[in-house]
Design a protein around this motif. Sequence first.
Motif, PDB file in Angstrom:
ATOM      1  N   CYS A  27     -14.047  11.229  -5.635  1.00 46.00           N
ATOM      2  CA  CYS A  27     -14.846  12.612  -5.413  1.00 46.00           C
ATOM      3  C   CYS A  27     -13.323  13.273  -5.845  1.00 46.00           C
ATOM      4  O   CYS A  27     -13.789  14.477  -6.488  1.00 46.00           O
ATOM      5  N   GLU A  28     -12.002  12.389  -5.779  1.00 40.29           N
ATOM      6  CA  GLU A  28     -10.659  12.925  -5.944  1.00 40.29           C
ATOM      7  C   GLU A  28     -10.335  11.936  -6.741  1.00 40.29           C
ATOM      8  O   GLU A  28      -9.966  10.924  -5.762  1.00 40.29           O
ATOM      9  N   ILE A  29      -8.837  12.211  -7.180  1.00 37.93           N
ATOM     10  CA  ILE A  29      -7.991  11.701  -8.245  1.00 37.93           C
ATOM     11  C   ILE A  29      -6.366  12.592  -7.740  1.00 37.93           C
ATOM     12  O   ILE A  29      -6.883  13.063  -8.499  1.00 37.93           O
ATOM     13  N   GLY A  30      -5.315  11.810  -6.785  1.00 35.06           N
ATOM     14  CA  GLY A  30      -4.508  12.111  -8.054  1.00 35.06           C
ATOM     15  C   GLY A  30      -3.239  11.724  -8.153  1.00 35.06           C
ATOM     16  O   GLY A  30      -2.732  10.484  -7.477  1.00 35.06           O
ATOM     17  N   ALA A  31      -2.126  11.652  -8.418  1.00 34.08           N
ATOM     18  CA  ALA A  31      -1.337  11.127  -8.879  1.00 34.08           C
ATOM     19  C   ALA A  31      -0.247  11.677  -9.407  1.00 34.08           C
ATOM     20  O   ALA A  31      -0.276  12.636 -10.186  1.00 34.08           O
ATOM     21  N   ILE A  32       1.363  10.962  -8.888  1.00 38.34           N
ATOM     22  CA  ILE A  32       2.450  11.684  -9.301  1.00 38.34           C
ATOM     23  C   ILE A  32       2.994  10.125  -9.873  1.00 38.34           C
ATOM     24  O   ILE A  32       3.429   8.959  -9.786  1.00 38.34           O
ATOM     25  N   LYS A  33       3.577  10.826 -11.333  1.00 37.46           N
ATOM     26  CA  LYS A  33       4.634   9.315 -12.191  1.00 37.46           C
ATOM     27  C   LYS A  33       5.992   9.762 -12.018  1.00 37.46           C
ATOM     28  O   LYS A  33       6.359  11.078 -11.851  1.00 37.46           O
ATOM     29  N   LEU A  34       6.176   8.564 -11.135  1.00 37.49           N
ATOM     30  CA  LEU A  34       8.067   8.981 -11.516  1.00 37.49           C
ATOM     31  C   LEU A  34       8.750   7.617 -11.526  1.00 37.49           C
ATOM     32  O   LEU A  34       8.681   6.423 -12.114  1.00 37.49           O
ATOM     33  N   LYS A  35      10.149   7.938 -12.764  1.00 36.20           N
ATOM     34  CA  LYS A  35      11.012   7.173 -12.808  1.00 36.20           C
ATOM     35  C   LYS A  35      11.979   7.270 -12.395  1.00 36.20           C
ATOM     36  O   LYS A  35      12.958   9.303 -12.622  1.00 36.20           O
ATOM     37  N   ALA A  36      12.774   6.810 -11.827  1.00 33.27           N
ATOM     38  CA  ALA A  36      14.199   6.954 -11.040  1.00 33.27           C
ATOM     39  C   ALA A  36      14.386   7.238  -9.748  1.00 33.27           C
ATOM     40  O   ALA A  36      15.683   8.062 -10.212  1.00 33.27           O
ATOM     41  N   GLY A  37      13.335   7.578  -9.497  1.00 30.29           N
ATOM     42  CA  GLY A  37      13.117   8.861  -8.376  1.00 30.29           C
ATOM     43  C   GLY A  37      12.949   9.521  -8.828  1.00 30.29           C
ATOM     44  O   GLY A  37      11.968  10.806  -7.742  1.00 30.29           O
ATOM     45  N   LYS A  38      12.486  10.620  -9.977  1.00 31.22           N
ATOM     46  CA  LYS A  38      12.454  11.650 -10.413  1.00 31.22           C
ATOM     47  C   LYS A  38      10.863  11.474 -10.859  1.00 31.22           C
ATOM     48  O   LYS A  38      10.496  10.922 -11.646  1.00 31.22           O
ATOM     49  N   GLU A  39      10.042  12.939 -10.522  1.00 33.68           N
ATOM     50  CA  GLU A  39       9.213  13.212 -11.146  1.00 33.68           C
ATOM     51  C   GLU A  39       8.898  13.421 -12.457  1.00 33.68           C
ATOM     52  O   GLU A  39       9.602  14.615 -13.066  1.00 33.68           O
ATOM     53  N   VAL A  40       7.950  12.568 -13.225  1.00 36.73           N
ATOM     54  CA  VAL A  40       8.108  12.674 -14.515  1.00 36.73           C
ATOM     55  C   VAL A  40       6.454  13.084 -15.200  1.00 36.73           C
ATOM     56  O   VAL A  40       6.509  13.746 -16.302  1.00 36.73           O
ATOM     57  N   ALA A  41       5.441  13.386 -14.431  1.00 32.62           N
ATOM     58  CA  ALA A  41       4.580  13.797 -14.443  1.00 32.62           C
ATOM     59  C   ALA A  41       3.175  13.759 -13.297  1.00 32.62           C
ATOM     60  O   ALA A  41       3.989  12.920 -12.365  1.00 32.62           O
ATOM     61  N   ARG A  42       1.936  14.634 -13.763  1.00 32.61           N
ATOM     62  CA  ARG A  42       1.402  14.690 -12.416  1.00 32.61           C
ATOM     63  C   ARG A  42      -0.036  14.253 -12.832  1.00 32.61           C
ATOM     64  O   ARG A  42       0.182  14.701 -14.460  1.00 32.61           O
ATOM     65  N   TYR A  43      -0.946  13.552 -12.433  1.00 33.69           N
ATOM     66  CA  TYR A  43      -2.219  14.070 -12.780  1.00 33.69           C
ATOM     67  C   TYR A  43      -3.260  14.536 -11.503  1.00 33.69           C
ATOM     68  O   TYR A  43      -3.115  12.915 -10.262  1.00 33.69           O
TER      69      TYR A  43
END
Length: 123
Positions: A27-43
């Motif tokens: 009923c809900e999905i959340g994700a944060i994409k990281l590269k080299a410890g830094k956030e690059v995208a959110r879903y």
Amino acid sequence: MELDSAHFAVLDVETTGLNPENGDRVCEIGAIKLKAGKEVARYHTLVQPGIPIPEEARRVHRISDEMLKDAPAFGEVARPLREFLAGTVMIAQNARFDLGFVNAEFVRSGLGRLTIPAVDTVT
């Protein structure tokens, strides 16, 4: 794999229950994409599960049927979510649970199971 060049997707999934094989749904999905410890995208998206949210689940995640009335079905978010997760290492609390639900939804949507590595923060 070089850790500095790897993409990680920190994922959290909320569900209607504990077992996708018994008809429980995302009923809900959340994700944060990281590269080299830094956030690059959110879903993030709420997902219309097609079934009422049981009281036990609502007490845990505080998501109500009213909140989901205009949310997309998983089939509508499956491809964008799959593209977001492609090429990442998934990180989740109880990863087997979250990945089990996400894969059950992908299969229901006519897509195959994800084949990305997963790291469980519990272990």
